[in-house]
Design a protein around this motif. Sequence first.
Motif, PDB file in Angstrom:
ATOM      1  N   GLY A  16       1.657   2.989  -0.623  1.00 47.72           N
ATOM      2  CA  GLY A  16       2.219   1.702  -1.274  1.00 47.72           C
ATOM      3  C   GLY A  16       1.247   0.487  -1.252  1.00 47.72           C
ATOM      4  O   GLY A  16       1.615  -0.612  -0.935  1.00 47.72           O
ATOM      5  N   SER A  17      -0.192   0.755  -1.376  1.00 50.50           N
ATOM      6  CA  SER A  17      -0.984  -0.450  -1.431  1.00 50.50           C
ATOM      7  C   SER A  17      -1.664  -0.681  -2.555  1.00 50.50           C
ATOM      8  O   SER A  17      -2.361   0.373  -3.113  1.00 50.50           O
ATOM      9  CB  SER A  17      -1.903  -0.271  -0.080  1.00 50.50           C
ATOM     10  OG  SER A  17      -2.756   0.814  -0.255  1.00 50.50           O
ATOM     11  N   GLU A  30      -1.967  -6.156  -2.142  1.00 54.40           N
ATOM     12  CA  GLU A  30      -0.526  -6.246  -2.573  1.00 54.40           C
ATOM     13  C   GLU A  30       0.053  -5.122  -2.076  1.00 54.40           C
ATOM     14  O   GLU A  30      -0.657  -4.148  -2.019  1.00 54.40           O
ATOM     15  CB  GLU A  30      -0.632  -6.671  -4.059  1.00 54.40           C
ATOM     16  CG  GLU A  30      -1.142  -7.876  -4.575  1.00 54.40           C
ATOM     17  CD  GLU A  30      -1.207  -8.233  -5.971  1.00 54.40           C
ATOM     18  OE1 GLU A  30      -0.105  -7.507  -6.564  1.00 54.40           O
ATOM     19  OE2 GLU A  30      -1.849  -8.987  -6.462  1.00 54.40           O
ATOM     20  N   ARG A  31       1.521  -4.965  -2.320  1.00 57.44           N
ATOM     21  CA  ARG A  31       2.241  -3.760  -2.264  1.00 57.44           C
ATOM     22  C   ARG A  31       2.153  -2.888  -3.388  1.00 57.44           C
ATOM     23  O   ARG A  31       1.607  -3.535  -4.554  1.00 57.44           O
ATOM     24  CB  ARG A  31       3.730  -4.128  -1.994  1.00 57.44           C
ATOM     25  CG  ARG A  31       4.006  -5.058  -0.855  1.00 57.44           C
ATOM     26  CD  ARG A  31       5.572  -5.048  -0.520  1.00 57.44           C
ATOM     27  NE  ARG A  31       6.116  -3.601  -0.910  1.00 57.44           N
ATOM     28  CZ  ARG A  31       7.099  -3.237  -0.107  1.00 57.44           C
ATOM     29  NH1 ARG A  31       7.151  -3.635   0.921  1.00 57.44           N
ATOM     30  NH2 ARG A  31       7.383  -1.932  -0.345  1.00 57.44           N
ATOM     31  N   SER A  33       3.866  -0.298  -5.602  1.00 57.52           N
ATOM     32  CA  SER A  33       4.688   0.829  -5.980  1.00 57.52           C
ATOM     33  C   SER A  33       4.451   0.845  -7.412  1.00 57.52           C
ATOM     34  O   SER A  33       3.604   0.094  -7.896  1.00 57.52           O
ATOM     35  CB  SER A  33       6.209   0.242  -5.974  1.00 57.52           C
ATOM     36  OG  SER A  33       6.406  -0.990  -6.753  1.00 57.52           O
ATOM     37  N   GLU A  36       5.139  -2.530  -9.105  1.00 56.53           N
ATOM     38  CA  GLU A  36       3.977  -3.528  -8.750  1.00 56.53           C
ATOM     39  C   GLU A  36       2.757  -3.366  -9.445  1.00 56.53           C
ATOM     40  O   GLU A  36       2.037  -4.193  -9.817  1.00 56.53           O
ATOM     41  CB  GLU A  36       3.798  -3.648  -7.422  1.00 56.53           C
ATOM     42  CG  GLU A  36       5.180  -4.181  -6.578  1.00 56.53           C
ATOM     43  CD  GLU A  36       5.506  -3.902  -5.147  1.00 56.53           C
ATOM     44  OE1 GLU A  36       6.277  -4.802  -4.589  1.00 56.53           O
ATOM     45  OE2 GLU A  36       4.932  -2.717  -4.775  1.00 56.53           O
TER      46      GLU A  36
END
Length: 69
Positions: A16-17, A30-31, A33, A36
């Motif tokens: 998740g990065s 940032e995260r 997903s 995102e």
Amino acid sequence: MKRFEYLTVEWLWDSGSLKVNYGNALEENERGSYDELVNLLNRLGRERWELVGTTANANWVFYTMKREN
């Protein structure tokens, strides 16, 4: 003569990065997903960045983007 600047986006979906590298040691982390990633790509598109290349392997996707400078 057109001049371009480039950035890279690295997405590790299992952890998740997202990492955006603008060069000159300027990075955003940032995260990561699916939502995102889409939000990030939409933001970069509004900033006139366009996708010029991508590669993927296992849990990793790497995008190269450019915009006219």
